[in-house]
Design an enzyme around this catalytic site. Structure first.
Site, PDB file in Angstrom:
ATOM      1  CG  ASN A 159      19.666  66.082  49.127  1.00 29.75           C
ATOM      2  OD1 ASN A 159      19.356  65.265  49.993  1.00 29.75           O
ATOM      3  ND2 ASN A 159      20.873  66.604  49.051  1.00 29.75           N
ATOM      4  CB  SER A 217      24.873  66.502  67.797  1.00 31.19           C
ATOM      5  OG  SER A 217      25.522  65.362  68.289  1.00 31.19           O
ATOM      6  CB  ALA A 218      25.326  64.721  72.853  1.00 30.94           C
ATOM      7  CE1 TYR A 278      26.262  65.431  62.007  1.00 26.04           C
ATOM      8  CE2 TYR A 278      27.202  64.541  64.036  1.00 26.04           C
ATOM      9  CZ  TYR A 278      26.113  64.981  63.312  1.00 26.04           C
ATOM     10  OH  TYR A 278      24.871  64.993  63.893  1.00 26.04           O
ATOM     11  CE  LYS A 331      24.202  68.334  62.956  1.00 21.81           C
ATOM     12  NZ  LYS A 331      23.021  68.806  62.264  1.00 21.81           N
ATOM     13  CG  PHE A 333      22.227  63.407  74.854  1.00 23.13           C
ATOM     14  CD1 PHE A 333      21.776  64.729  74.808  1.00 23.13           C
ATOM     15  CD2 PHE A 333      23.409  63.152  75.508  1.00 23.13           C
ATOM     16  CE1 PHE A 333      22.495  65.766  75.416  1.00 23.13           C
ATOM     17  CE2 PHE A 333      24.133  64.176  76.129  1.00 23.13           C
ATOM     18  CZ  PHE A 333      23.667  65.483  76.075  1.00 23.13           C
ATOM     19  CG  ASN A 374      24.838  55.705  64.543  1.00 18.98           C
ATOM     20  OD1 ASN A 374      24.467  56.123  63.457  1.00 18.98           O
ATOM     21  ND2 ASN A 374      25.600  56.405  65.341  1.00 18.98           N
ATOM     22  NE  ARG A 390      28.581  57.493  73.188  1.00 23.73           N
ATOM     23  CZ  ARG A 390      29.763  57.156  73.733  1.00 23.73           C
ATOM     24  NH1 ARG A 390      29.856  56.932  75.031  1.00 23.73           N
ATOM     25  NH2 ARG A 390      30.844  57.051  72.972  1.00 23.73           N
TER      26      ARG A 390
HETATM   27  P1  NAD Z   1      18.972  61.395  58.097  1.00 21.92           P
HETATM   28  O1  NAD Z   1      20.163  61.279  57.230  1.00 21.92           O
HETATM   29  O2  NAD Z   1      18.042  60.238  58.192  1.00 21.92           O
HETATM   30  O3  NAD Z   1      18.119  62.692  57.671  1.00 21.92           O
HETATM   31  C1  NAD Z   1      18.726  63.841  57.110  1.00 21.92           C
HETATM   32  C2  NAD Z   1      17.985  64.159  55.828  1.00 21.92           C
HETATM   33  O4  NAD Z   1      18.549  65.335  55.220  1.00 21.92           O
HETATM   34  C3  NAD Z   1      18.077  63.026  54.784  1.00 21.92           C
HETATM   35  O5  NAD Z   1      16.786  62.693  54.354  1.00 21.92           O
HETATM   36  C4  NAD Z   1      18.917  63.642  53.651  1.00 21.92           C
HETATM   37  O6  NAD Z   1      18.533  63.136  52.395  1.00 21.92           O
HETATM   38  C5  NAD Z   1      18.616  65.118  53.830  1.00 21.92           C
HETATM   39  N1  NAD Z   1      19.649  66.042  53.322  1.00 21.92           N
HETATM   40  C6  NAD Z   1      20.983  66.026  53.583  1.00 21.92           C
HETATM   41  N2  NAD Z   1      21.582  67.056  52.956  1.00 21.92           N
HETATM   42  C7  NAD Z   1      20.614  67.743  52.297  1.00 21.92           C
HETATM   43  C8  NAD Z   1      20.606  68.901  51.473  1.00 21.92           C
HETATM   44  N3  NAD Z   1      21.722  69.569  51.194  1.00 21.92           N
HETATM   45  N4  NAD Z   1      19.422  69.325  50.957  1.00 21.92           N
HETATM   46  C9  NAD Z   1      18.275  68.657  51.221  1.00 21.92           C
HETATM   47  N5  NAD Z   1      18.229  67.546  51.987  1.00 21.92           N
HETATM   48  C10 NAD Z   1      19.385  67.098  52.528  1.00 21.92           C
HETATM   49  O7  NAD Z   1      19.486  61.829  59.550  1.00 21.92           O
HETATM   50  P2  NAD Z   1      18.689  61.895  60.928  1.00 21.92           P
HETATM   51  O8  NAD Z   1      19.243  60.859  61.826  1.00 21.92           O
HETATM   52  O9  NAD Z   1      17.245  61.976  60.677  1.00 21.92           O
HETATM   53  O10 NAD Z   1      19.238  63.308  61.458  1.00 21.92           O
HETATM   54  C11 NAD Z   1      18.534  64.511  61.268  1.00 21.92           C
HETATM   55  C12 NAD Z   1      19.385  65.654  61.794  1.00 21.92           C
HETATM   56  O11 NAD Z   1      19.660  65.423  63.175  1.00 21.92           O
HETATM   57  C13 NAD Z   1      20.740  65.793  61.113  1.00 21.92           C
HETATM   58  O12 NAD Z   1      21.042  67.159  60.981  1.00 21.92           O
HETATM   59  C14 NAD Z   1      21.675  65.128  62.081  1.00 21.92           C
HETATM   60  O13 NAD Z   1      22.979  65.638  61.979  1.00 21.92           O
HETATM   61  C15 NAD Z   1      21.046  65.494  63.409  1.00 21.92           C
HETATM   62  N6  NAD Z   1      21.396  64.569  64.488  1.00 21.92           N
HETATM   63  C16 NAD Z   1      21.188  63.229  64.330  1.00 21.92           C
HETATM   64  C17 NAD Z   1      21.557  62.349  65.334  1.00 21.92           C
HETATM   65  C18 NAD Z   1      21.380  60.858  65.162  1.00 21.92           C
HETATM   66  O14 NAD Z   1      21.982  60.100  65.920  1.00 21.92           O
HETATM   67  N7  NAD Z   1      20.553  60.390  64.236  1.00 21.92           N
HETATM   68  C19 NAD Z   1      22.105  62.843  66.536  1.00 21.92           C
HETATM   69  C20 NAD Z   1      22.293  64.220  66.680  1.00 21.92           C
HETATM   70  C21 NAD Z   1      21.935  65.082  65.641  1.00 21.92           C
HETATM   71  N1  UDP Z   2      29.346  50.941  69.408  1.00 24.82           N
HETATM   72  C1  UDP Z   2      29.819  49.640  69.395  1.00 24.82           C
HETATM   73  N2  UDP Z   2      29.697  48.937  68.235  1.00 24.82           N
HETATM   74  C2  UDP Z   2      29.144  49.444  67.107  1.00 24.82           C
HETATM   75  C3  UDP Z   2      28.677  50.766  67.141  1.00 24.82           C
HETATM   76  C4  UDP Z   2      28.797  51.496  68.311  1.00 24.82           C
HETATM   77  O1  UDP Z   2      30.329  49.145  70.401  1.00 24.82           O
HETATM   78  O2  UDP Z   2      29.081  48.746  66.075  1.00 24.82           O
HETATM   79  C5  UDP Z   2      29.436  51.715  70.661  1.00 24.82           C
HETATM   80  C6  UDP Z   2      30.253  52.986  70.566  1.00 24.82           C
HETATM   81  O3  UDP Z   2      31.614  52.724  70.785  1.00 24.82           O
HETATM   82  C7  UDP Z   2      29.600  53.858  71.647  1.00 24.82           C
HETATM   83  C8  UDP Z   2      28.131  53.421  71.620  1.00 24.82           C
HETATM   84  O4  UDP Z   2      28.120  52.125  71.012  1.00 24.82           O
HETATM   85  O5  UDP Z   2      30.129  53.532  72.923  1.00 24.82           O
HETATM   86  C9  UDP Z   2      27.227  54.356  70.815  1.00 24.82           C
HETATM   87  O6  UDP Z   2      27.803  54.547  69.531  1.00 24.82           O
HETATM   88  P1  UDP Z   2      26.996  55.236  68.356  1.00 24.82           P
HETATM   89  O7  UDP Z   2      27.900  55.251  67.145  1.00 24.82           O
HETATM   90  O8  UDP Z   2      25.667  54.607  68.196  1.00 24.82           O
HETATM   91  O9  UDP Z   2      26.750  56.721  68.882  1.00 24.82           O
HETATM   92  P2  UDP Z   2      27.770  57.866  69.353  1.00 24.82           P
HETATM   93  O10 UDP Z   2      27.514  58.066  70.815  1.00 24.82           O
HETATM   94  O11 UDP Z   2      29.154  57.437  69.036  1.00 24.82           O
HETATM   95  O12 UDP Z   2      27.337  59.051  68.547  1.00 24.82           O
END
Ligand code: NAD
Ligand code: UDP
Length: 339
Positions: free
Chosen positions: A32, A125-126, A150, A154, A179, A200, A232
């Site tokens: 979306n 997710s972790a 959030y 998950k 992770f 992040n 991490r």
């Molecule tokens: P992102 O926000 O870049 O991608 C998610 C996408 O989903 C976006 O393009 C958004 O527009 C779309 N979206 C959200 N709700 C929607 C809906 N109802 N219908 C259609 N599209 C929708 O995030 P990402 O970092 O690419 O993460 C992808 C997935 O991995 C997510 O589920 C996230 O929770 C999970 N995840 C991400 C991380 C991370 O650190 N990036 C870590 C662990 C898990």
């Molecule tokens: N962190 C930080 N400054 C920032 C963002 C993150 O010091 O502006 C630290 C945070 O406290 C953690 C690590 O970086 O120890 C990774 O954080 P992030 O939000 O990227 O991922 P998380 O493991 O929390 O999902």
């Protein structure tokens, strides 16, 4: 295989599309564009050498639109990335997070089952481990208390998917517990594109390095870790993307339920990452120690042996590659996809 990729315009989805095409699969994206732009898909198409990536601008909660996607295509599997992911925002807007992530997945699963597509790879997710009971974290480690909505979505969706697979063993369900994905494709044309102030670590570092933000705040230097800052398991997004291709192979072997940690197995502190970034890229990243961020834990890294043994997947890239590629994306696209 023909793969439905929900959330495919986003950060991890766009990188995964490249690996899917490289492995000979085709994909249809439903997104979306709440947190992404069509430009990422245009750039993916360029990288993989196709005219366009088939795309529906649709919300997965929209039953009618999803129905028309499934009527147009017969999918072998769905990789389900679509969801809201900002931890802090989820605390402020719990209803929106529960509604989008839970309901979106319910509507998707119902459409999949009605159309005979019973294979799914889910972005977990972790965070489901909470403050982990053991380090390094194995998949046997009990799930913990998630401190934010959030993380709850998950963890609950993992249980929903397990129940679906138990009720009907024709389903193959792979839960990938990511992770900390960072880095970007080596072309420097796609990458993470956060809206507003990054939550992040890595996007904050790159925005400081490019001069958009004054300094990085390091959230706490009094943790029980070697240098006091949080540790991490950072993983290159291209390695993470490849894990999905390996999971597809497991699905084609009819794996039933599979749960995998997707990390490198190495823990790096915030200062390790900042110092690696400065060294590899030759740029300055001013920082200041700030108070701990509520909800943060000291240490989180995994044992990825199960993914290697059962999926044949192992991370290839190291922290310096991740820092180089994150910076390559940021410096070539100072305003993300708006350039
Ligand atoms: P992102 O926000 O870049 O991608 C998610 C996408 O989903 C976006 O393009 C958004 O527009 C779309 N979206 C959200 N709700 C929607 C809906 N109802 N219908 C259609 N599209 C929708 O995030 P990402 O970092 O690419 O993460 C992808 C997935 O991995 C997510 O589920 C996230 O929770 C999970 N995840 C991400 C991380 C991370 O650190 N990036 C870590 C662990 C898990
Ligand atoms: N962190 C930080 N400054 C920032 C963002 C993150 O010091 O502006 C630290 C945070 O406290 C953690 C690590 O970086 O120890 C990774 O954080 P992030 O939000 O990227 O991922 P998380 O493991 O929390 O999902």
């Amino acid at each position: 295989m023909k793969i439905l990729v929900t959330g495919g315009a986003g950060y991890i989805g766009s990188h995964t599309l490249i690996e899917l095409y490289a492995a000979g699969h085709t994909a249809v994206v439903v997104d979306n564009l709440y947190n992404s732009s069509k430009e990422s898909l245009r750039r993916v198409a360029h990288i993989v050498g196709v005219d366009e990536i088939p795309f529906y601008e649709a919300d997965i909660r929209d039953k009618n639109k999803l129905e028309s996607v499934f009527s147009d295509h017969q999918f072998d599997c769905c990789i389900h990335f679509a969801g809201l992911k900002a931890v802090g925002e989820s605390v402020a807007k719990p209803l929106e997070y529960y509604e989008n992530n839970m309901n979106g997945t319910f509507v998707l699963l119902d459409a999949m089952r009605r159309h005979g597509c019973k294979n799914i790879i889910f972005s977990s997710s972790a965070t489901v481990y909470g403050d982990p009971a053991e380090i390094p974290i194995t998949e046997e480690c009990p799930k913990g208390h998630c401190t934010n909505p959030y993380g709850q979505t998950k963890s609950m969706l993992e249980e929903v998917l397990k129940d679906v697979q138990t009720a009907d063993t024709e389903w193959n369900v792979v839960l990938l517990r990511y992770f900390n994905p960072i880095g970007a494709h080596s072309s420097g044309t796609i990458g993470e594109n956060p809206n507003g102030i990054p939550n992040n670590l890595m996007p904050y570092i790159t925005q400081v390095a490019i001069g958009k933000r004054k300094e990085l705040g390091i959230f706490g230097n009094d943790y029980d870790t070697p240098d006091g800052t949080g540790v991490r398991d950072y993983i290159h997004v291209v390695d993470l993307a490849k894990a999905h291709v390996c999971a597809l192979k497991a699905i084609s072997r009819k794996c039933g339920l599979g749960i995998y940690n997707i990390g490198t197995g190495h823990g790096y502190s915030v200062l390790d990452v900042v110092n690696a970034f400065i060294k590899v890229n030759g740029v300055n990243v001013p920082y200041k120690i700030q108070p701990r961020r509520p909800g943060d834990i000291a240490t989180c890294y995994c044992n990825p042996a199960k993914a290697q043994a059962e999926l044949g997947w192992k991370a290839q890239y190291g922290i310096e590659d991740m820092c180089r590629d994150s910076w390559n994306w940021q410096k070539n696209n100072p305003n993300g996809y708006q350039d």
